[in-house]
Structures are given as structure tokens and as C-alpha cells.
Motif scaffolding. Sequence first.
Motif, PDB file in Angstrom:
ATOM      1  N   THR A  26       0.747  -1.193   0.094  1.00  0.00           N
ATOM      2  CA  THR A  26      -0.075   0.018   0.010  1.00  0.00           C
ATOM      3  C   THR A  26       1.002   1.423  -0.016  1.00  0.00           C
ATOM      4  O   THR A  26       1.876   1.552   0.699  1.00  0.00           O
ATOM      5  CB  THR A  26      -0.846  -0.003   1.265  1.00  0.00           C
ATOM      6  OG1 THR A  26      -1.933  -1.150   1.129  1.00  0.00           O
ATOM      7  CG2 THR A  26      -1.669   1.351   1.356  1.00  0.00           C
ATOM      8  N   ALA A  27       0.714   2.208  -1.025  1.00  0.00           N
ATOM      9  CA  ALA A  27       1.397   3.324  -1.224  1.00  0.00           C
ATOM     10  C   ALA A  27       0.823   4.194  -2.212  1.00  0.00           C
ATOM     11  O   ALA A  27       0.083   3.849  -2.721  1.00  0.00           O
ATOM     12  CB  ALA A  27       2.990   3.081  -1.472  1.00  0.00           C
ATOM     13  N   VAL A  28       1.529   5.424  -2.112  1.00  0.00           N
ATOM     14  CA  VAL A  28       1.233   6.289  -3.433  1.00  0.00           C
ATOM     15  C   VAL A  28       2.305   5.996  -4.291  1.00  0.00           C
ATOM     16  O   VAL A  28       3.335   5.971  -3.856  1.00  0.00           O
ATOM     17  CB  VAL A  28       1.316   7.668  -2.838  1.00  0.00           C
ATOM     18  CG1 VAL A  28       1.085   8.758  -4.251  1.00  0.00           C
ATOM     19  CG2 VAL A  28       0.198   8.260  -1.988  1.00  0.00           C
ATOM     20  N   GLN A  85      -2.951   6.655  -5.583  1.00  0.00           N
ATOM     21  CA  GLN A  85      -2.749   5.824  -4.450  1.00  0.00           C
ATOM     22  C   GLN A  85      -3.154   4.225  -4.684  1.00  0.00           C
ATOM     23  O   GLN A  85      -4.364   4.006  -5.618  1.00  0.00           O
ATOM     24  CB  GLN A  85      -3.795   6.278  -3.470  1.00  0.00           C
ATOM     25  CG  GLN A  85      -4.241   5.402  -2.096  1.00  0.00           C
ATOM     26  CD  GLN A  85      -2.945   5.497  -1.263  1.00  0.00           C
ATOM     27  OE1 GLN A  85      -2.434   6.565  -0.837  1.00  0.00           O
ATOM     28  NE2 GLN A  85      -2.683   4.262  -0.593  1.00  0.00           N
ATOM     29  N   VAL A  86      -2.655   3.150  -4.375  1.00  0.00           N
ATOM     30  CA  VAL A  86      -2.828   1.905  -4.405  1.00  0.00           C
ATOM     31  C   VAL A  86      -2.894   1.335  -3.063  1.00  0.00           C
ATOM     32  O   VAL A  86      -2.049   1.431  -2.449  1.00  0.00           O
ATOM     33  CB  VAL A  86      -1.640   1.036  -5.103  1.00  0.00           C
ATOM     34  CG1 VAL A  86      -2.171  -0.589  -5.056  1.00  0.00           C
ATOM     35  CG2 VAL A  86      -1.735   1.396  -6.469  1.00  0.00           C
ATOM     36  N   THR A  87      -4.075   0.778  -2.778  1.00  0.00           N
ATOM     37  CA  THR A  87      -4.234   0.342  -1.433  1.00  0.00           C
ATOM     38  C   THR A  87      -4.529  -1.300  -1.482  1.00  0.00           C
ATOM     39  O   THR A  87      -5.440  -1.742  -2.285  1.00  0.00           O
ATOM     40  CB  THR A  87      -5.742   0.989  -0.798  1.00  0.00           C
ATOM     41  OG1 THR A  87      -5.352   2.478  -0.631  1.00  0.00           O
ATOM     42  CG2 THR A  87      -5.802   0.326   0.549  1.00  0.00           C
ATOM     43  N   VAL A  88      -3.892  -2.086  -1.011  1.00  0.00           N
ATOM     44  CA  VAL A  88      -4.080  -3.506  -0.987  1.00  0.00           C
ATOM     45  C   VAL A  88      -4.813  -3.831   0.574  1.00  0.00           C
ATOM     46  O   VAL A  88      -4.231  -3.596   1.516  1.00  0.00           O
ATOM     47  CB  VAL A  88      -2.621  -4.140  -1.093  1.00  0.00           C
ATOM     48  CG1 VAL A  88      -2.914  -5.706  -0.987  1.00  0.00           C
ATOM     49  CG2 VAL A  88      -1.947  -3.720  -2.186  1.00  0.00           C
ATOM     50  N   SER A  89      -5.868  -4.345   0.073  1.00  0.00           N
ATOM     51  CA  SER A  89      -6.609  -4.641   1.429  1.00  0.00           C
ATOM     52  C   SER A  89      -7.785  -5.664   0.865  1.00  0.00           C
ATOM     53  O   SER A  89      -8.376  -5.787  -0.058  1.00  0.00           O
ATOM     54  CB  SER A  89      -7.388  -3.569   1.852  1.00  0.00           C
ATOM     55  OG  SER A  89      -8.472  -4.007   3.034  1.00  0.00           O
TER      56      SER A  89
END
Length: 127
Positions: free
Chosen positions: A92-94, A122-126
Motif C-alpha cells: 500500500t502506497a502512493v 494511491q494503491v491500497t491493498v486490502s
Amino acid sequence: QVQLQESGPGLVKPSQTPSLICTVSGGSITTKYYYWSWIREPPGQGLAWMGAIAHSGSTYYMPSLKSRTSISRDTAKNQFTLQLSSVTPEDTAVYYCAAREGLSNSYYPTFGEFDYWGQGTQVTVSS
């Protein structure tokens, strides 16, 4: 004026392989001596260089990410793409695309070390 624009999936699930695209305008990704990089900024951390594709098409990767990272390009569309496999919440990061003349000599660069930057995505891993 060279401009870079990232596009990506936003939210991804663990173990997926998202692709991020950087579209370049005002300049060519085949311009001699320029290197086109992917850099990310996890929450609360600094910038981390992930890899780059050169004007020639050669690729370079952060050693710790090499097994999961692939950078490619489409010269007809003036785009370059990052694929990151088997993502976890730690990814998870920009994510930024950036360009500079010459290959970066720092795995942890500053904004001032690159000539051109995208605005970041933005990439969010969830799950």
C-alpha cells in the motif's frame, strides 16, 4: 514541458498483480539518456525507487523487489507500465512515475533528484 500521468486500480486484493500505467506527454520515452522510473511512498515512510526503463528499453530494478516487479513500455502510446505481483498490504502506497536524465543512483531518492514527476496514484491493498 514533459508531463507524466499515472493511472491504476486504486484498491486491490492481496495476491493480485495490479498494473499501473504512466502516460507521458510533451516528450518521448525514447529520448536519449532519459530513464523512466516507478517510485512509491508508503504511508509514513519516504520515497522508494522500484525500478526504471531506459530510453533504450533496458530495465533496472530494486534488488529486493526484482522478483515481483516488471516494467514495460508501449512506444506507440508513449506509456510505460509497472506490474507488481503477489501484492500484500505492505505494498500500500502512493505510486509515482518520474523521469530523469541518467539512471538514479539512489534507492531512496528525493523529489529534487528527478526532472519530472506524475501527481501520484494511491494503491491500497486490502481484502
